[in-house]
Motif scaffolding. Structure first.
Motif, PDB file in Angstrom:
ATOM      1  N   GLU A  89       1.043  -1.191  -0.101  1.00 26.31           N
ATOM      2  CA  GLU A  89      -0.006   0.003  -0.034  1.00 26.31           C
ATOM      3  C   GLU A  89       0.785   1.101  -0.044  1.00 26.31           C
ATOM      4  O   GLU A  89       1.814   1.335   0.853  1.00 26.31           O
ATOM      5  N   ALA A  90       0.561   2.112  -0.935  1.00 21.98           N
ATOM      6  CA  ALA A  90       1.590   3.276  -1.106  1.00 21.98           C
ATOM      7  C   ALA A  90       1.136   4.345   0.038  1.00 21.98           C
ATOM      8  O   ALA A  90      -0.094   4.344   0.663  1.00 21.98           O
ATOM      9  N   GLY A  91       2.135   5.061   0.577  1.00 26.06           N
ATOM     10  CA  GLY A  91       1.847   5.862   1.785  1.00 26.06           C
ATOM     11  C   GLY A  91       1.384   7.240   1.285  1.00 26.06           C
ATOM     12  O   GLY A  91       1.177   7.335   0.221  1.00 26.06           O
ATOM     13  N   VAL A  92       1.518   8.195   2.143  1.00 25.04           N
ATOM     14  CA  VAL A  92       1.128   9.654   1.928  1.00 25.04           C
ATOM     15  C   VAL A  92       2.356  10.176   1.395  1.00 25.04           C
ATOM     16  O   VAL A  92       3.408  10.065   1.487  1.00 25.04           O
ATOM     17  N   ALA A  93       1.891  10.652   0.023  1.00 20.93           N
ATOM     18  CA  ALA A  93       3.176  11.293  -0.742  1.00 20.93           C
ATOM     19  C   ALA A  93       3.043  12.720  -0.638  1.00 20.93           C
ATOM     20  O   ALA A  93       1.931  13.456  -0.734  1.00 20.93           O
ATOM     21  N   GLN A  94       4.275  13.607  -0.385  1.00 19.33           N
ATOM     22  CA  GLN A  94       4.282  14.919  -0.607  1.00 19.33           C
ATOM     23  C   GLN A  94       5.507  15.652  -1.288  1.00 19.33           C
ATOM     24  O   GLN A  94       6.595  14.674  -1.534  1.00 19.33           O
ATOM     25  N   SER A  95       5.032  16.759  -1.988  1.00 18.83           N
ATOM     26  CA  SER A  95       6.352  17.249  -2.824  1.00 18.83           C
ATOM     27  C   SER A  95       6.280  18.839  -2.753  1.00 18.83           C
ATOM     28  O   SER A  95       4.874  19.211  -2.368  1.00 18.83           O
ATOM     29  N   PRO A  96       7.080  19.785  -2.837  1.00 15.46           N
ATOM     30  CA  PRO A  96       8.691  19.129  -2.998  1.00 15.46           C
ATOM     31  C   PRO A  96       8.921  18.531  -1.351  1.00 15.46           C
ATOM     32  O   PRO A  96       8.486  18.813  -0.542  1.00 15.46           O
ATOM     33  N   ARG A  97      10.229  17.949  -1.390  1.00 13.50           N
ATOM     34  CA  ARG A  97      10.755  17.589   0.015  1.00 13.50           C
ATOM     35  C   ARG A  97      11.222  18.758   0.571  1.00 13.50           C
ATOM     36  O   ARG A  97      11.429  19.064   1.846  1.00 13.50           O
ATOM     37  N   TYR A  98      11.996  19.849  -0.309  1.00 10.00           N
ATOM     38  CA  TYR A  98      12.440  20.683   0.284  1.00 10.00           C
ATOM     39  C   TYR A  98      12.431  21.961  -0.487  1.00 10.00           C
ATOM     40  O   TYR A  98      12.025  21.814  -1.618  1.00 10.00           O
ATOM     41  N   PHE A 134       2.652  23.638  -1.515  1.00  6.75           N
ATOM     42  CA  PHE A 134       2.992  22.162  -1.228  1.00  6.75           C
ATOM     43  C   PHE A 134       1.780  21.574  -1.482  1.00  6.75           C
ATOM     44  O   PHE A 134       0.766  21.794  -1.568  1.00  6.75           O
ATOM     45  N   TRP A 135       2.047  19.858  -2.231  1.00  5.39           N
ATOM     46  CA  TRP A 135       1.233  19.050  -2.666  1.00  5.39           C
ATOM     47  C   TRP A 135       1.150  17.943  -1.961  1.00  5.39           C
ATOM     48  O   TRP A 135       2.159  17.346  -1.254  1.00  5.39           O
ATOM     49  N   CYS A 136      -0.062  17.280  -1.511  1.00  3.50           N
ATOM     50  CA  CYS A 136      -0.073  16.052  -0.965  1.00  3.50           C
ATOM     51  C   CYS A 136      -1.196  15.007  -1.436  1.00  3.50           C
ATOM     52  O   CYS A 136      -2.140  15.641  -1.906  1.00  3.50           O
ATOM     53  N   ASN A 137      -0.709  13.977  -1.624  1.00  2.75           N
ATOM     54  CA  ASN A 137      -1.687  13.062  -2.221  1.00  2.75           C
ATOM     55  C   ASN A 137      -1.668  11.978  -0.981  1.00  2.75           C
ATOM     56  O   ASN A 137      -1.017  10.989  -0.664  1.00  2.75           O
ATOM     57  N   PHE A 185       1.244   9.963   8.188  1.00  2.93           N
ATOM     58  CA  PHE A 185       1.903  10.920   7.871  1.00  2.93           C
ATOM     59  C   PHE A 185       2.869  10.764   6.543  1.00  2.93           C
ATOM     60  O   PHE A 185       3.404   9.671   6.304  1.00  2.93           O
ATOM     61  N   GLY A 186       2.887  11.803   5.910  1.00  2.00           N
ATOM     62  CA  GLY A 186       3.971  11.862   4.615  1.00  2.00           C
ATOM     63  C   GLY A 186       5.391  12.067   5.232  1.00  2.00           C
ATOM     64  O   GLY A 186       5.487  12.549   6.474  1.00  2.00           O
ATOM     65  N   PRO A 187       6.273  12.316   4.478  1.00  2.00           N
ATOM     66  CA  PRO A 187       7.630  12.487   4.904  1.00  2.00           C
ATOM     67  C   PRO A 187       7.883  14.102   5.158  1.00  2.00           C
ATOM     68  O   PRO A 187       8.792  14.591   5.715  1.00  2.00           O
ATOM     69  N   GLY A 188       6.761  14.997   4.732  1.00  2.00           N
ATOM     70  CA  GLY A 188       6.920  16.325   5.038  1.00  2.00           C
ATOM     71  C   GLY A 188       7.746  17.142   4.070  1.00  2.00           C
ATOM     72  O   GLY A 188       8.248  16.612   3.252  1.00  2.00           O
ATOM     73  N   THR A 189       7.297  18.572   3.833  1.00  2.00           N
ATOM     74  CA  THR A 189       8.085  19.376   3.008  1.00  2.00           C
ATOM     75  C   THR A 189       8.971  20.277   4.164  1.00  2.00           C
ATOM     76  O   THR A 189       8.354  21.072   4.880  1.00  2.00           O
TER      77      THR A 189
END
Lengths: 114, 112
Positions: A1-10, A21-24, A105-109
């Motif tokens: 199962e894919a996790g929460v995606a965020q972009s950009p990272r920095y 910022f974007w979140c899926n 949680f996603g990895p964050g920006t």
């Protein structure tokens, strides 16, 4: 199962510039959250969506921050204009389970405003 | 403002020792959750305890909840270097979406 995606990272910007910022979220998760985490502190909720509706945005600085989740899936968080104190990690999370108690949680920006 | 307050703010132990972190909160809750955050990464859910529960176990984790004192503790037994991270308690409110309010976290370092 894919996790929460965020972009950009920095992201590094100068004050008064705008940033987005974007979140899926995880597929099928109806609830989506945006948090701001300042260095050395715990996450602070900015806004909570249930599908494409806002449940709580009481801590969102609405003069400069905006967020949308138009189709009830992915979401964008915008800051315009940015201030130095907006430097933080912006975390997106989505809710699972019958009562949506656990958040994923996603990895964050990581945003740095100079 | 943050509802939960963790104690201690930082903890350093040797591998194999137990680590205990405490969390206090102010208002009525539906549940209390513990999350772990490794440096520069997102939060990972560890365990959830409901307001009508007093103790819960998951592997090397043991969580207690005392609603009369509005406090919780997280015990990590037989710690490992990989347990080095920040640990946050979060209180869940009643109602739609279970909004979470996080504390300031305990930074745990486990020395090999």
């Amino acid at each position: 199962e894919a996790g929460v995606a965020q972009s950009p990272r920095y992201k590094i910007i100068e004050k008064r510039q705008s940033v987005a910022f974007w979140c899926n979220p995880i597929s099928g998760h109806a609830t989506l959250y945006w948090y701001q985490q300042i260095l050395g502190q715990g996450p602070k909720l900015l806004i909570q969506f249930q599908n494409n509706g806002v449940v709580d945005d009481s801590q969102l600085p609405k003069d400069r921050f905006s967020a949308e989740r138009l189709k009830g899936v992915d979401s964008t968080l915008k800051i315009q204009p940015a201030k130095l104190e907006d430097s933080a990690v912006y975390l997106c999370a989505s809710g699972a389970g019958a009562h949506q108690e656990t958040q994923y949680f996603g990895p964050g920006t990581r945003l740095l405003v100079l | 403002s943050q509802q939960g307050e963790e104690d201690p703010q930082a903890l350093s132990i040797q591998e194999g020792e137990n680590a205990t972190m405490n969390c206090s909160y102010k208002t009525s809750i539906n549940n209390l959750q513990w999350y772990r955050q490794n440096s520069g990464r997102g939060l990972v859910h560890l365990i959830l305890i409901r307001s009508n529960e007093r103790e819960k176990h998951s592997g090397r984790l043991r969580v207690t909840l005392d609603t009369s004192k509005k406090s919780s503790s997280l015990l990590i037994t037989a710690s490992r270097a990989a347990d080095t991270a920040s640990y946050f308690c979060a209180t869940g409110a009643r109602g739609a979406g279970n909004m979470l309010t996080f504390g300031g976290g305990t930074r745990l370092m486990v020395k090999p």
